[in-house]
Each structure stands twice: as structure tokens, then as C-alpha cells.
Design a protein around this motif. Sequence first.
Motif, PDB file in Angstrom:
ATOM      1  N   UNK A 144       4.601  31.026  40.697  1.00 22.51           N
ATOM      2  CA  UNK A 144       5.803  30.678  41.443  1.00 22.51           C
ATOM      3  C   UNK A 144       6.904  30.257  40.477  1.00 22.51           C
ATOM      4  N   UNK A 145       8.110  30.167  40.972  1.00 23.49           N
ATOM      5  CA  UNK A 145       9.243  29.788  40.133  1.00 23.49           C
ATOM      6  C   UNK A 145       9.372  28.265  40.091  1.00 23.49           C
ATOM      7  N   UNK A 146      10.086  27.742  39.086  1.00 19.65           N
ATOM      8  CA  UNK A 146      10.339  26.296  39.069  1.00 19.65           C
ATOM      9  C   UNK A 146      10.993  25.806  40.354  1.00 19.65           C
ATOM     10  N   UNK A 147      11.896  26.605  40.899  1.00 23.83           N
ATOM     11  CA  UNK A 147      12.587  26.208  42.127  1.00 23.83           C
ATOM     12  C   UNK A 147      11.627  26.141  43.315  1.00 23.83           C
ATOM     13  N   UNK A 148      10.570  26.917  43.273  1.00 22.24           N
ATOM     14  CA  UNK A 148       9.602  26.920  44.373  1.00 22.24           C
ATOM     15  C   UNK A 148       8.657  25.724  44.300  1.00 22.24           C
ATOM     16  N   UNK A 149       8.257  25.327  43.095  1.00 19.85           N
ATOM     17  CA  UNK A 149       7.269  24.243  42.981  1.00 19.85           C
ATOM     18  C   UNK A 149       7.914  22.859  43.005  1.00 19.85           C
ATOM     19  N   UNK A 150       9.171  22.769  42.612  1.00 20.87           N
ATOM     20  CA  UNK A 150       9.806  21.458  42.470  1.00 20.87           C
ATOM     21  C   UNK A 150       9.809  20.644  43.765  1.00 20.87           C
ATOM     22  N   UNK A 190      11.777  10.248  34.742  1.00 21.71           N
ATOM     23  CA  UNK A 190      10.367  10.379  35.098  1.00 21.71           C
ATOM     24  C   UNK A 190       9.837  11.742  34.687  1.00 21.71           C
ATOM     25  N   UNK A 191       8.557  11.776  34.334  1.00 23.82           N
ATOM     26  CA  UNK A 191       7.847  13.030  34.078  1.00 23.82           C
ATOM     27  C   UNK A 191       6.620  13.056  34.978  1.00 23.82           C
ATOM     28  N   UNK A 192       6.449  14.160  35.699  1.00 28.15           N
ATOM     29  CA  UNK A 192       5.344  14.328  36.629  1.00 28.15           C
ATOM     30  C   UNK A 192       4.507  15.525  36.192  1.00 28.15           C
ATOM     31  N   UNK A 193       3.199  15.368  36.193  1.00 31.01           N
ATOM     32  CA  UNK A 193       2.300  16.478  35.884  1.00 31.01           C
ATOM     33  C   UNK A 193       1.484  16.832  37.114  1.00 31.01           C
ATOM     34  N   UNK A 194       1.475  18.089  37.464  1.00 29.49           N
ATOM     35  CA  UNK A 194       0.627  18.555  38.557  1.00 29.49           C
ATOM     36  C   UNK A 194      -0.803  18.725  38.056  1.00 29.49           C
ATOM     37  N   UNK A 195      -1.749  18.598  38.965  1.00 35.02           N
ATOM     38  CA  UNK A 195      -3.157  18.767  38.625  1.00 35.02           C
ATOM     39  C   UNK A 195      -3.441  20.213  38.222  1.00 35.02           C
ATOM     40  N   UNK A 196      -4.456  20.429  37.369  1.00 37.30           N
ATOM     41  CA  UNK A 196      -4.766  21.798  36.933  1.00 37.30           C
ATOM     42  C   UNK A 196      -5.029  22.760  38.083  1.00 37.30           C
ATOM     43  N   UNK A 197      -5.804  22.321  39.084  1.00 35.75           N
ATOM     44  CA  UNK A 197      -6.141  23.228  40.192  1.00 35.75           C
ATOM     45  C   UNK A 197      -4.892  23.612  40.980  1.00 35.75           C
ATOM     46  N   UNK A 198      -4.039  22.648  41.237  1.00 32.36           N
ATOM     47  CA  UNK A 198      -2.806  22.927  41.972  1.00 32.36           C
ATOM     48  C   UNK A 198      -1.900  23.843  41.145  1.00 32.36           C
ATOM     49  N   UNK A 199      -1.799  23.545  39.852  1.00 28.27           N
ATOM     50  CA  UNK A 199      -0.962  24.365  38.974  1.00 28.27           C
ATOM     51  C   UNK A 199      -1.456  25.806  38.938  1.00 28.27           C
ATOM     52  N   UNK A 200      -2.776  25.989  38.910  1.00 29.77           N
ATOM     53  CA  UNK A 200      -3.326  27.345  38.875  1.00 29.77           C
ATOM     54  C   UNK A 200      -3.007  28.101  40.159  1.00 29.77           C
ATOM     55  N   UNK A 201      -3.076  27.430  41.295  1.00 32.98           N
ATOM     56  CA  UNK A 201      -2.782  28.099  42.570  1.00 32.98           C
ATOM     57  C   UNK A 201      -1.316  28.507  42.675  1.00 32.98           C
ATOM     58  N   UNK A 256      -0.381  23.743  33.668  1.00 36.19           N
ATOM     59  CA  UNK A 256       0.182  22.508  34.217  1.00 36.19           C
ATOM     60  C   UNK A 256       1.653  22.715  34.545  1.00 36.19           C
ATOM     61  N   UNK A 257       1.999  22.481  35.806  1.00 34.99           N
ATOM     62  CA  UNK A 257       3.402  22.409  36.182  1.00 34.99           C
ATOM     63  C   UNK A 257       3.887  20.981  35.935  1.00 34.99           C
ATOM     64  N   UNK A 258       5.055  20.870  35.293  1.00 32.08           N
ATOM     65  CA  UNK A 258       5.654  19.578  34.992  1.00 32.08           C
ATOM     66  C   UNK A 258       7.017  19.480  35.665  1.00 32.08           C
ATOM     67  N   UNK A 259       7.308  18.312  36.220  1.00 32.34           N
ATOM     68  CA  UNK A 259       8.640  18.062  36.767  1.00 32.34           C
ATOM     69  C   UNK A 259       9.302  16.949  35.977  1.00 32.34           C
ATOM     70  N   UNK A 260      10.598  17.083  35.774  1.00 32.71           N
ATOM     71  CA  UNK A 260      11.404  16.082  35.076  1.00 32.71           C
ATOM     72  C   UNK A 260      12.489  15.589  36.025  1.00 32.71           C
ATOM     73  N   UNK A 261      12.564  14.280  36.202  1.00 26.85           N
ATOM     74  CA  UNK A 261      13.516  13.696  37.144  1.00 26.85           C
ATOM     75  C   UNK A 261      14.337  12.611  36.458  1.00 26.85           C
TER      76      UNK A 261
END
Length: 333
Positions: free
Chosen positions: A250-256, A235-246, A187-192
Motif C-alpha cells: 500500500x502507499x504511505x497515504x493509505x497506511x497513515x 513522534x515516531x510510530x512503528x507498525x507490527x511486522x505482521x500488520x506491515x506485511x499485510x 515495518x511501516x513507520x509514521x512520523x508525526x
Amino acid sequence: MPSAPTTAIIGAGLSGLACARALLSAGLPARVFDKGRGPGGRLSTRRVGDWRFDHGGQYLTARDPAFRAVMNTLIRDGHAAPWPGRLVRLHPDGRVEDSPGERFVGLPGMNGLVKALADGLDVTWSLRVSTAARTAAGWHLVAEDGTDLGTYDRLVVAVPSPQAMPFLEGAAPALAAQAAAATMAPCWTAMLALPPGPHPAWAGAFVAGAGGDDRPLSWLARDGAKPGRGDLDTWVLHAAPAWSARHLEETPEQVLPALLSAFRALTGLEAKPTYAAAHRWRYALPTAPLGSGYLLDWDLDLGACGDWCLEARGEAAWVSGHRLGQALAEAAR
């Protein structure tokens, strides 16, 4: 009279601490080791200046009677609180559907729950167990830096299934095979942190149809609206498992940017964040939990526990560890 059996537990998340507490309640010694700098695990809370983000598990349910009793105590002692915020499900066609249910959060962050559960236990933090070897005297543990951690009658592995494998496959291939079947998704997580302004009429949202690049988020929450968080626009955002796996490597800077764009599309909030960061959870969610509750080889005095042994809910991690601890305690009577 023989001495009480000693137990080493690798992992101080909900499952490891629940196991240790069940043993302690029975008067049995247990020593817990965790690689983290402090309590949290997948219930970690990140602090950045005055901001606080529950960037792992967002809340807990309490359907199991034993865990409900624990939760009631945590609430009474100020370590947890019900989360009364409105939670919804966002559909691709624009519909907003309420998602009712009883949910609980830690105070002042989710890791407050883990801190309270660890209190009074023999826990060593910031220590990674490198090897656990079965000897004639018991389970001999060695730290990554070569420190001898002692020998114990029993060993419990309370970490995500992929991390449990190295401790199981040598001595207990049958248990290792079961653990290997309990796959876990990332899971990719974003914090805003946003400047003060308007926000949706809900506190958290599940995203229906998540997983595609046009809808990567599966969850978003106004984290600062949880009890005890100061009503901040965090805010906290969670990416879906399938998207996170794909996008796993990648780096945090790439997915953010992709997660931020999805957040804006779902909320309509266009303000530039005053803080934004991403975090990768490589083993976040069990996608094929075993349903057995825990693993245990009595001949080897070796057990494993975690949500991956039961079901994909945070509460299940505690239940798994508690049941394993009870089984070990009952056998020692």
C-alpha cells in the motif's frame, strides 16, 4: 613481503562500518560502498524543516563489552547519550507496565552514531554496487551505472539478508542458502509533529498484543523527548511486522490513517498533526536470525555480516561486523 589483502565492503550500516574499523585497527585496507546518500541505513534520521525524526532504529543497547567500549567513546565525544526516558509496555486491558533497561541514542539523531563510526574510513556514498564477480585476480566490483570499482582480495556483504542474496548465490550457494533462511520482516513507520500540548507520562512504549488491524502499532515514542532533540512534540510510530506485511504494497497515504488512529487510541492525543508522513522499511527486522555471528567462506574470501547473522537487536549488527573483521584480520597476520 606480500602486500596486505584489500577488502571491499558493500553496506555502510553498523555491521559494515564495524568490520571496516576492525580491519583498519589491524592496519588492513578496506573500502566501503553504500547506496545511501549519507550515513544512517536503518539508523537513519529524517529532517523536515526544524523537525527531526529517528524513523528507523530507535535506540541501541550495549551488552557486548567491545561495543560498550565503543559506545563509551561515542558518549565521551558527544555523538551519543544514554536515554533516561521512561519506557513502558501498553497492555490491551489498559495496564501500563514499566520496561526498564539501559538504552542509548545518537546525537543529534540516531544517524549521528553512524556518522561518527564512518569518520576516517574510506566510504563512498550514493553508489549502488551492481555486480561482484569472482575472478582469478580477486573480487571485481562494478557500479549500477557501469563504473569499474576495482578488484579486491576479499569481499564482505553487510546488507539485509534479501539484499545479500544476489552477491552470494552465484559464487557461494551454501552461503546464499543460509542467508535465505534469515528472513526479515518489514515495518511501516509514521512520523508525526503535534502542536505543543499534553503528552503521556512516558517517552516510549512497546504495544502488547500488536499486529491486528485493531492494534497495528508495536512501538511509539515521543522522539523529540530524546536527549538533544529540543523536547519537541515529534513522534515516531512503528507498525507490527505482521500488520506491515499485510499492508506492504500500500502507499504511505493509505497506511497513515490507520497508524494515526491507533496512536490516538493508545495515547488519547487528538490534536491534528502539523506534519504527518509514513515510510516503509521493506527489510527492517530479522525474524529468524542465524545466531552464528557471521558467514565466511575462506576458499572464496567472501563473508557476510549483519544483525540477521546473530540476533534481532541493533547492537548485534555491530557485533557481527566486528567479529567478521577480527576474523579477517587474524587470518592476514
